[in-house]
Design a protein around this motif. Structure first.
Motif, PDB file in Angstrom:
ATOM      1  N   LEU A  66       0.753  -1.259   0.187  1.00  0.00           N
ATOM      2  CA  LEU A  66       0.003  -0.030  -0.087  1.00  0.00           C
ATOM      3  C   LEU A  66       0.627   1.383   0.041  1.00  0.00           C
ATOM      4  N   VAL A  67       1.841   1.219   0.874  1.00  0.00           N
ATOM      5  CA  VAL A  67       2.974   2.332   0.742  1.00  0.00           C
ATOM      6  C   VAL A  67       3.450   2.697  -0.555  1.00  0.00           C
ATOM      7  N   ARG A  68       3.705   1.545  -1.340  1.00  0.00           N
ATOM      8  CA  ARG A  68       4.363   1.931  -2.480  1.00  0.00           C
ATOM      9  C   ARG A  68       3.383   2.281  -3.817  1.00  0.00           C
ATOM     10  N   ALA A  69       2.110   1.889  -3.448  1.00  0.00           N
ATOM     11  CA  ALA A  69       0.952   2.195  -4.210  1.00  0.00           C
ATOM     12  C   ALA A  69       0.890   3.718  -4.077  1.00  0.00           C
ATOM     13  N   VAL A  70       0.920   4.036  -2.854  1.00  0.00           N
ATOM     14  CA  VAL A  70       0.548   5.691  -2.668  1.00  0.00           C
ATOM     15  C   VAL A  70       1.684   6.649  -3.352  1.00  0.00           C
ATOM     16  N   ALA A  71       2.820   5.961  -3.105  1.00  0.00           N
ATOM     17  CA  ALA A  71       3.974   6.703  -3.580  1.00  0.00           C
ATOM     18  C   ALA A  71       3.990   6.715  -4.930  1.00  0.00           C
ATOM     19  N   ALA A  72       3.405   5.727  -5.623  1.00  0.00           N
ATOM     20  CA  ALA A  72       3.388   5.763  -7.090  1.00  0.00           C
ATOM     21  C   ALA A  72       2.053   6.398  -7.868  1.00  0.00           C
ATOM     22  N   ALA A  73       1.157   6.731  -7.004  1.00  0.00           N
ATOM     23  CA  ALA A  73       0.125   7.230  -7.495  1.00  0.00           C
ATOM     24  C   ALA A  73       0.261   8.445  -8.327  1.00  0.00           C
ATOM     25  N   ARG A  74      -0.582   8.793  -9.423  1.00  0.00           N
ATOM     26  CA  ARG A  74      -0.597   9.725 -10.334  1.00  0.00           C
ATOM     27  C   ARG A  74      -1.247  11.037  -9.464  1.00  0.00           C
ATOM     28  N   THR A  75      -2.193  10.761  -8.776  1.00  0.00           N
ATOM     29  CA  THR A  75      -3.058  11.870  -8.198  1.00  0.00           C
ATOM     30  C   THR A  75      -2.424  12.408  -6.713  1.00  0.00           C
ATOM     31  N   PRO A  76      -2.330  13.452  -6.495  1.00  0.00           N
ATOM     32  CA  PRO A  76      -2.128  13.650  -5.014  1.00  0.00           C
ATOM     33  C   PRO A  76      -2.825  13.015  -4.007  1.00  0.00           C
ATOM     34  N   VAL A  77      -2.182  12.453  -2.806  1.00  0.00           N
ATOM     35  CA  VAL A  77      -2.976  11.752  -1.869  1.00  0.00           C
ATOM     36  C   VAL A  77      -2.753  12.359  -0.556  1.00  0.00           C
TER      37      VAL A  77
END
Length: 407
Positions: free
Chosen positions: A222-233
């Protein structure tokens, strides 16, 4: 065996101490459950700890090698540990300590140690670098929300955003926020919102809970998915004291779901008041600027050169008149001087004029060729000469010539 002694035959203290040390050394190793209440780190192979019983008010000094202590992972004071120790007695001061041969963090402490190791790994990869964090949109039209269904966190985010900026749209993807499959569920919802081109910012929200309840938000995937997200989180997990690893890679960490709503959209009432205040200040500033320009214009218009534009020429007219007068006077003086000079020249010319000479009784003689006859040698008897007098001329015939010496 016990040492014999009596008042007449006492045992040396050193022998007693050595016997006690020998007896303590034969006690062997044992695993204990304890709490670490103090850690004294130093730049040396041996480190010092203080263990305390988790129930009774008893404590013991423990020595441990730096290698064993580091192998246990992050060990904050207050951690519960399981340790393999053996007692040791130091003969110099008869102090009793325990040597720790193996150390393991137990209970929640072990979990914290594992999370700390994961943090170090991700930090080494640069996922926590502030330069990676993106700025949130100033006024997002569509906001993505990942949260538990019918949860307090969902209600807090929706209520806050609706109260602050009613025009904002919220697209919610419900997910499991606790349990074995929660991390995967949150990742699926996050991917769905991140793939929506209209979503400008995504909020991950969950209410507070125990450390074990929030473990899914420290999941490496999950941490890596948030880091790779195109949209600001934006993460809003638990309360202020909670700090899952996903907070460290998010573009913004909010302390609570309510705080997330406040961070994502501005307050309509506050913005309206600020806009009204800005308009008032702008009108006031424009009014002041116009008043200053009007005063400056009035000052310019009140100057004599603008009240009567020809007044600036008055001094020049006076100077021109003075110069004209001086020029006339100079010309008049020059004319007088020139007139006097001419008169003097005329008088001189007249005094030297042949006519004046003729008027005194002299005559000018010329021959027929109009050559001057200055002497008797310039003519001969029988020649005709002409005599010019003051009032006319005479034609004369030369009868004879008499040189001056023959008279």
């Amino acid at each position: 065996m016990a040492l014999g002694s009596s008042p007449d035959q006492p045992q040396p203290l050193g022998r007693v101490i050595m016997a006690t040390k020998d007896w303590v050394g034969r006690l062997g190793e044992i695993w204990v459950d304890a709490q670490v209440v103090e850690i004294k780190r130093r730049n040396a192979p041996t480190q010092f700890l203080t263990f305390r019983d988790r129930v009774a008010d008893m404590s013991a000094q423990v020595t441990v090698s730096a290698m064993v202590l580091d192998a246990a992972g992050p060990l904050p004071e207050g951690s519960r540990v399981t340790a393999r120790i053996r007692p040791r007695m130091w003969e110099r001061n008869s102090s009793l300590t325990f040597e720790c041969l193996e150390l393991q963090v137990a209970g929640e402490g072990r979990l914290l140690a594992q999370l700390e190791q994961l943090k170090r790994k991700l930090q080494a990869e640069g996922l926590f670098d502030p330069a990676r964090k993106r700025r949130l949109p100033v006024l997002p039209r569509v906001i993505g929300l990942v949260t538990g269904k019918n949860s307090d966190a969902e209600r807090d985010v929706v209520t806050t955003i609706a109260g602050r900026w009613p025009a904002a749209q919220i697209r919610t993807r419900h997910a499991l926020v606790q349990g074995p499959n929660s991390a995967e569920s949150v990742m699926t919802a996050l991917a769905a919102l991140d793939g929506d081109p209209e979503v400008e910012v995504i909020i991950l929200a969950r209410g507070g809970g125990a450390l074990e309840d929030l473990l899914s938000f420290s999941d490496e995937g999950l941490v890596r998915a948030v880091a790779a997200a195109r949209t600001p989180v934006v993460t809003a997990i638990g309360h202020e004291r909670d700090s899952p690893i996903v907070d460290l890679v998010a573009d913004l960490r909010a302390s609570t779901p309510t705080d997330a709503g406040k961070r994502v959209v501005p307050d309509h009432a506050a913005e309206s008041a600020a806009l009204a205040d800005a308009r008032t200040r702008l009108r006031r500033a424009v009014g002041v600027r116009i008043a200053e320009a009007q005063r400056h214009l009035d000052q310019l218009r009140s100057r004599p050169v603008l009240v009567d534009p020809t007044s600036a020429f008055a001094a020049h007219f006076d100077r021109l008149s003075l110069l004209r007068h001086r020029l006339d006077a100079a010309i008049e003086r020059r004319l007088r001087d020139e007139e006097s000079h001419v008169r003097s020249a005329v008088s001189s010319i007249r005094a030297l004029s042949p006519k004046r000479t003729l008027e005194r009784g002299y005559a000018v003689l010329v021959d027929d060729a109009h050559r001057s006859v200055c002497g008797v040698a310039d003519t001969a008897p029988g020649a005709r000469i002409h005599a010019y007098l003051a009032d006319g001329s005479l034609d004369l015939d030369v009868v004879a010539t008499t040189p001056e010496g023959d008279q």
